[in-house]
Design a protein around this motif. Structure first.
Motif, PDB file in Angstrom:
ATOM      1  N   HIS A 181     -18.424 -83.876 -38.454  1.00  8.24           N
ATOM      2  CA  HIS A 181     -19.381 -82.804 -38.139  1.00  8.24           C
ATOM      3  C   HIS A 181     -20.730 -83.045 -38.816  1.00  8.24           C
ATOM      4  CE1 HIS A 181     -16.664 -79.880 -36.039  1.00  8.24           C
ATOM      5  NE2 HIS A 181     -15.770 -80.662 -36.591  1.00  8.24           N
ATOM      6  N   CYS A 234     -20.283 -66.506 -34.518  1.00  6.24           N
ATOM      7  CA  CYS A 234     -21.527 -67.171 -34.937  1.00  6.24           C
ATOM      8  C   CYS A 234     -21.894 -68.291 -33.967  1.00  6.24           C
ATOM      9  CB  CYS A 234     -21.377 -67.723 -36.352  1.00  6.24           C
ATOM     10  SG  CYS A 234     -21.365 -66.468 -37.657  1.00  6.24           S
ATOM     11  N   CYS A 235     -20.887 -69.042 -33.518  1.00  6.79           N
ATOM     12  CA  CYS A 235     -21.141 -70.130 -32.561  1.00  6.79           C
ATOM     13  C   CYS A 235     -21.673 -69.569 -31.242  1.00  6.79           C
ATOM     14  CB  CYS A 235     -19.865 -70.933 -32.326  1.00  6.79           C
ATOM     15  SG  CYS A 235     -19.324 -71.899 -33.757  1.00  6.79           S
ATOM     16  N   MET A 272     -24.793 -75.677 -35.347  1.00  4.19           N
ATOM     17  CA  MET A 272     -23.659 -75.594 -34.434  1.00  4.19           C
ATOM     18  C   MET A 272     -22.468 -76.458 -34.865  1.00  4.19           C
ATOM     19  SD  MET A 272     -22.219 -74.258 -31.842  1.00  4.19           S
ATOM     20  CE  MET A 272     -23.449 -73.426 -30.845  1.00  4.19           C
ATOM     21  N   THR A 296     -15.044 -72.769 -37.684  1.00  2.00           N
ATOM     22  CA  THR A 296     -14.150 -72.091 -36.735  1.00  2.00           C
ATOM     23  C   THR A 296     -12.808 -72.811 -36.636  1.00  2.00           C
ATOM     24  OG1 THR A 296     -16.060 -71.359 -35.449  1.00  2.00           O
ATOM     25  CG2 THR A 296     -13.922 -71.273 -34.360  1.00  2.00           C
ATOM     26  N   TRP A 337     -16.578 -66.792 -37.360  1.00  2.00           N
ATOM     27  CA  TRP A 337     -17.297 -68.056 -37.161  1.00  2.00           C
ATOM     28  C   TRP A 337     -17.417 -68.384 -35.685  1.00  2.00           C
ATOM     29  CZ3 TRP A 337     -20.075 -68.779 -41.037  1.00  2.00           C
ATOM     30  CH2 TRP A 337     -19.602 -68.627 -42.339  1.00  2.00           C
ATOM     31  N   ALA A 338     -16.402 -68.033 -34.893  1.00  2.00           N
ATOM     32  CA  ALA A 338     -16.513 -68.229 -33.445  1.00  2.00           C
ATOM     33  C   ALA A 338     -17.642 -67.368 -32.881  1.00  2.00           C
ATOM     34  CB  ALA A 338     -15.184 -67.885 -32.763  1.00  2.00           C
ATOM     35  N   THR A 343     -25.006 -72.045 -41.541  1.00  2.00           N
ATOM     36  CA  THR A 343     -24.608 -71.348 -40.311  1.00  2.00           C
ATOM     37  C   THR A 343     -25.051 -69.889 -40.323  1.00  2.00           C
ATOM     38  OG1 THR A 343     -22.670 -72.795 -40.124  1.00  2.00           O
ATOM     39  CG2 THR A 343     -22.660 -70.784 -38.824  1.00  2.00           C
ATOM     40  N   GLY A 348     -20.829 -74.683 -37.724  1.00  2.00           N
ATOM     41  CA  GLY A 348     -20.129 -73.485 -37.287  1.00  2.00           C
ATOM     42  C   GLY A 348     -18.826 -73.814 -36.573  1.00  2.00           C
ATOM     43  N   LEU A 349     -18.817 -74.889 -35.791  1.00  2.00           N
ATOM     44  CA  LEU A 349     -17.593 -75.309 -35.115  1.00  2.00           C
ATOM     45  C   LEU A 349     -16.547 -75.776 -36.130  1.00  2.00           C
ATOM     46  CD1 LEU A 349     -19.067 -77.275 -32.078  1.00  2.00           C
ATOM     47  CD2 LEU A 349     -17.885 -75.077 -32.009  1.00  2.00           C
ATOM     48  N   CYS A 368     -27.946 -68.070 -38.035  1.00  2.00           N
ATOM     49  CA  CYS A 368     -27.533 -66.934 -37.196  1.00  2.00           C
ATOM     50  C   CYS A 368     -28.396 -65.705 -37.473  1.00  2.00           C
ATOM     51  CB  CYS A 368     -26.054 -66.613 -37.445  1.00  2.00           C
ATOM     52  SG  CYS A 368     -24.909 -67.769 -36.663  1.00  2.00           S
TER      53      CYS A 368
END
Length: 456
Positions: A409, A217-218, A195, A202, A214-215, A156, A198-199, A160
């Motif tokens: 995920h 980053c999303c 993604m 989060t 982390w949010a 992630t 990252g979710l 990013c």
């Protein structure tokens, strides 16, 4: 300690040799190399984490003389081979249900290479594929020791960082589309893989500051996706988000009416902001998908017309040689001989612009290596999805909801790769082969408690 002592002696001899050579400034590199070798020897899983973290940065670092991923990969190959030879690693780690499809695929691949229309192109394709196969074997050997949350964090953050370069520097853009020195669609693939991870970070992180990080980053990944202007990436991303909502549908039922106001406020802020940040060209490209209802018109959308021409050429190649294909890597050769190559070539194009890949991994493999090999490759991806989902079910059965959610995920990551291969030629992508191996490793881990209970 025999191996470390031998490494120390080798590094000492190498340092002395470098000091006596015309390049004495390289001598400290032997010490650094020794330290890296010792770390890899004791923690080979760290090497795989480093390779995973470096994949998104390959475009940014491609001008460097020496690739860090190649050095780490070579070191892992030598160290793991040594550990297997002295039985420090059990050979049973190489077991995988993917072999039943991978071995026939490779046998058919080599037969296709033997009968190839261009041996030189096929050998280049084989060299690229071998990189993926090496990552596959490395993952089988060290996958059990892999720190999955750390893997999610590294991928992630790495993607990013690449997004930041691609968004704010024109050097890492291609005709206005963010590419990070890669193909824009290849960059979009990295975003669709990062993604879901990252979710997960989060959702599962409890500390509020880290959760916000982390949010953020999303959100950055979403902005990066819009900057790539990749239509296929947007479709895959929406499918992934839909799976997330389905997986956490039970938690969504806990939302109270008083929370809806905050949700509507967030939507009211995000939608206008997203519309403002979205490039005008991206909106036009998305609207062009509506043209598919009435068929593809190359005059209205050159990109869709060019992709249609790939399908026509691929169909001809398959009908000409359905069993073994025309040889790995030979699609550009056959495409250049058609009128499509000149019709879709840009103005003032070079001769090399006529040689185009299919931008569809499945089409390439079916046309270049034959239908049986193509089916085996598709079977490996389907089996990986099944492995992740069965691992999810096994951990749910034991009450380990956290690991089960992580498997969801990872399934989304694998699905993103599988779907994106319809829009991108990347049969040797490192993440693809890493996920193929990791799926079987995690399935075996998930089933171990059940096997232990059965034996008891």
């Amino acid at each position: 300690m025999i191996v470390p002592l031998s490494l120390v002696g080798l590094a000492a001899l190498l340092s002395l040799g470098l000091l006596a050579s015309p390049y004495p400034f390289l001598a400290p590199g032997a010490v650094v190399g020794l330290a890296g070798a010792l770390v890899l020897y004791r923690k080979p899983a760290w090497g795989l984490l480093a390779i995973a973290a470096l994949v998104p940065l390959e475009g940014l670092l491609k001008d460097s003389l020496v690739s860090g991923a190649k050095l780490i990969g070579l070191g892992l190959v030598l160290i793991l081979t040594l550990q297997l030879a002295v039985r420090q690693l059990p050979g049973e780690r190489l077991r995988s249900n993917q072999w039943r499809l991978l071995l026939p695929f490779m046998a058919l691949y080599l037969l296709s290479l033997w009968t190839s229309d261009s041996l030189a192109l096929s050998l280049v394709h084989l060299r690229e594929l071998l990189v993926g196969l090496i990552v596959f074997v490395i993952t089988l050997l060290v996958g059990r020791d892999l720190n999955l949350p750390m893997l999610a964090r590294l991928i992630t953050v790495s993607v990013c960082v690449t997004c930041l370069f691609a968004i704010f520097s024109t050097k890492y853009q291609e005709q206005g589309r963010a590419s990070a020195m890669l193909d824009p669609n290849a960059f979009a693939l990295l975003i669709t893989i990062a993604m879901p991870l990252g979710l997960w970070l989060t959702i599962k992180t409890r500390q509020i500051l880290l959760k916000l990080f982390w949010a953020g980053c999303c959100v950055l990944l979403l902005v990066g996706m819009t900057k790539t202007e990749s239509r296929s990436g947007l479709v895959v991303l929406l499918i992934s988000l839909g799976i997330v909502l389905y997986n956490y549908r039970e938690q969504l039922t806990r939302i109270r009416p008083r929370h809806l106001g905050f949700a509507l406020l967030g939507i009211a802020l995000v939608l206008p902001l997203g519309a403002a940040l979205m490039p005008a060209g991206y909106a036009e490209r998305i609207e062009s998908l509506m043209l598919l209802k009435s068929g593809v018109n190359a005059h209205q959308d050159e990109s869709l017309g060019r992709r249609s021409s790939y399908l026509v050429v691929g169909q001809r190649m398959i009908s000409h040689s359905p069993l073994l294909g025309t040889g790995p890597g030979t699609f550009p050769l056959h495409y250049a001989d058609t009128g499509f190559s000149k019709a879709f070539a840009p103005e003032n194009s070079k001769t090399t612009d006529l040689y185009r890949r299919a931008h569809n991994t499945y089409l390439e493999l079916f046309s270049e290596t034959g239908v049986p090999a193509g089916l085996a490759f598709v079977g490996m991806i389907a089996l990986a999805l099944r492995n992740f989902w069965q691992a999810r079910a096994a951990w749910r059965a034991t009450g380990d909801v956290a690991r089960a959610d992580l498997m969801t995920h990872l399934t989304m990551c694998m699905l993103a790769i599988g779907l994106f291969l319809m829009f991108l030629s990347a049969p040797s992508h490192k993440y693809l082969w890493m996920m193929l191996a990791l799926s079987s490793v995690l399935l075996r881990q998930a089933r171990e408690p059940q096997l232990a209970e059965a034996k008891a």
